[in-house]
Design a protein around this motif. Structure first.
Motif, short mmCIF file in Angstrom:
data_model
loop_
_atom_site.label_atom_id
_atom_site.label_comp_id
_atom_site.label_asym_id
_atom_site.label_seq_id
_atom_site.Cartn_x
_atom_site.Cartn_y
_atom_site.Cartn_z
N UNK A 346 35.57 66.97 53.43
CA UNK A 346 35.13 65.69 52.84
C UNK A 346 35.37 64.49 53.77
N UNK A 347 36.27 64.64 54.74
CA UNK A 347 36.57 63.49 55.62
C UNK A 347 35.33 63.04 56.41
N UNK A 348 34.36 63.94 56.60
CA UNK A 348 33.18 63.55 57.39
C UNK A 348 32.36 62.46 56.68
N UNK A 349 32.62 62.27 55.40
CA UNK A 349 31.87 61.25 54.65
C UNK A 349 32.59 59.90 54.65
N UNK A 350 33.63 59.79 55.47
CA UNK A 350 34.40 58.55 55.52
C UNK A 350 34.25 57.88 56.89
N UNK A 351 34.28 56.56 56.87
CA UNK A 351 34.31 55.80 58.11
C UNK A 351 35.71 55.85 58.70
N UNK A 356 43.77 62.28 52.46
CA UNK A 356 43.76 63.47 51.60
C UNK A 356 43.26 64.73 52.29
N UNK A 357 43.58 65.87 51.69
CA UNK A 357 43.17 67.18 52.19
C UNK A 357 42.24 67.80 51.16
N UNK A 358 40.95 67.53 51.33
CA UNK A 358 40.01 67.91 50.28
C UNK A 358 38.75 68.54 50.89
#
Ligand code: GLN
Length: 380
Positions: A346-351, A356-358
């Protein structure tokens, strides 16, 4: 050497994870698509239209029969009365519609607000048009919007807010409070809205999808974007649509005509027939996917993943901090390689890299696929 127009953007995560899944013979719960077909009657209508002469260019905005049915549908669902000749465009997928809407309104230097985790097509559309994307991270783990931060982010250059409900990847939904806050923050400002509503029919636990088309004052500034691929389990057909008031639609079509000109004709005729004859399909879609969500959650209950409640879309987020402290891209790769289940980090959708570890799992799968995948995930 070519100068990269999208620095920092590599191959999108869906392509990367689907390839990795295939390379390792894994079950693909990464890229969001069903592993089952859409309704037979709909598929037969496509064949029929191909056999009966609907194989030439459709009109720029889409075939009139389909635009008419879309108007009937949004009146029925959202009480929104639109002119099918001036306020709808059928597009080759919602992705093209999002790009056209952004391109129609964003000029160099304009600012566009998005909410992280944010679907991967929004920012490139803004960047290619010379705009600047302003990311606001939603609050974890409920994925609610901090409206004070939105107020603080708006400037005289803010041209557009891009929102997505039901939300991919989190499975969260906008509530009436969000609608009211949006109304207040854009009041007296020249700000438009792209409302990505491609999962509009997939909501759970009696929660209602709050389309911006329900609110005439907001609809007057909105490009509302929908997807037939999600609704009819036909993501490979690439048919979506955009609804916008006439002035916005005119600007939208000016772009669309030079990108794709028009959208696959036989699919459009078939979708028009099916929408007319079988509206219960979209009414029943939420219940259909709720059963899958419930099954997947039940099967995953014994695992060491901690599931974050999903009340819409066909995605389920899972916190794996009880299993590992690896970065999510590493974890997703290892899951694919060693446990033969692919997921989306999910981190790829953040700037800004979140703490978190999701990972995201797609549960638009046969029950047997979900059983096998969760059995593997319970081994971690
Ligand atoms: N919307 C799909 C998802 O979120 C992916 C679409 C794509 O592969 N570009 O998984």
């Amino acid at each position: 050497m070519l100068e990269n127009k999208l620095p920092g953007k590599g191959t999108n995560i869906f392509t990367v994870m689907s390839k990795m899944s295939q390379d390792h013979g894994a079950i693909n719960l990464a890229q969001g698509f069903p592993d089952f077909d859409g309704p037979l009657a709909l598929r037969e209508r496509v064949t029929w239209h191909i056999a009966n002469g609907h194989n030439q260019y459709a009109p720029l905005a889409g075939v009139p029969e389909l635009r008419e049915q879309i108007a009937v549908k949004v009146l029925d669902l959202y009480g929104c009365k639109i002119d099918p000749d001036r306020e709808v465009a059928v597009t080759p997928g919602a992705t093209e519609a999002i790009f056209c809407a952004i391109t129609a309104v964003v000029h160099p230097g304009d600012e566009v607000i998005v909410f992280d985790p944010c679907y991967d097509t929004y920012e490139p559309g803004v960047t290619l048009n010379g705009g600047v994307t302003k990311h606001i991270a939603m609050q974890y783990p409920g994925f609610t919007i901090d409206w004070q931060r939105v107020r603080d982010t708006i400037t005289d250059r803010t041209r557009l807010i891009i929102l997505n409900t039901p939300h991919n990847p989190t499975g969260s939904l906008w509530g009436e409070e969000d609608i009211q806050q949006l109304r207040e923050v854009i009041a007296d400002r020249n700000i438009l809205i792209v409302s990505d509503e491609v999962y509009e029919h997939i909501t759970f636990d009696c929660r209602q999808h709050l389309s911006l088309l329900r609110y005439p004052d907001l609809a007057a500034r909105t490009f509302a974007i929908s997807s037939f691929g999600k609704t009819y389990h036909t993501t490979g057909w690439r048919v979506g649509y955009c609804i916008a008031p006439p002035a916005l639609m005119e600007a939208f079509l000016r772009i669309h005509q030079f990108i794709n000109f028009s959208t696959q004709a036989p699919m459009q005729y078939a979708l028009a027939d099916f929408l007319r004859d079988c509206p219960q399909h979209h009414h029943e879609l939420g219940g259909f996917y709720q059963q899958k969500r419930d099954l997947f959650c039940e099967l995953m209950a014994p695992s060491r993943f901690s599931l974050i409640p999903s009340i819409g879309t066909y995605f389920q987020l899972a916190d794996y901090s009880g299993i590992s402290d690896e970065a999510d891209t590493e974890f997703a790769a290892r899951l694919t390689r060693e446990y033969k289940v692919a997921a989306i980090p999910v981190s790829v959708f953040y700037d800004k890299e979140p703490k978190q570890h999701v990972v995201r799992f797609c549960f638009a799968k046969h029950d047997d696929t979900l059983r096998e995948a969760s059995a593997r995930l319970c081994k971690l």
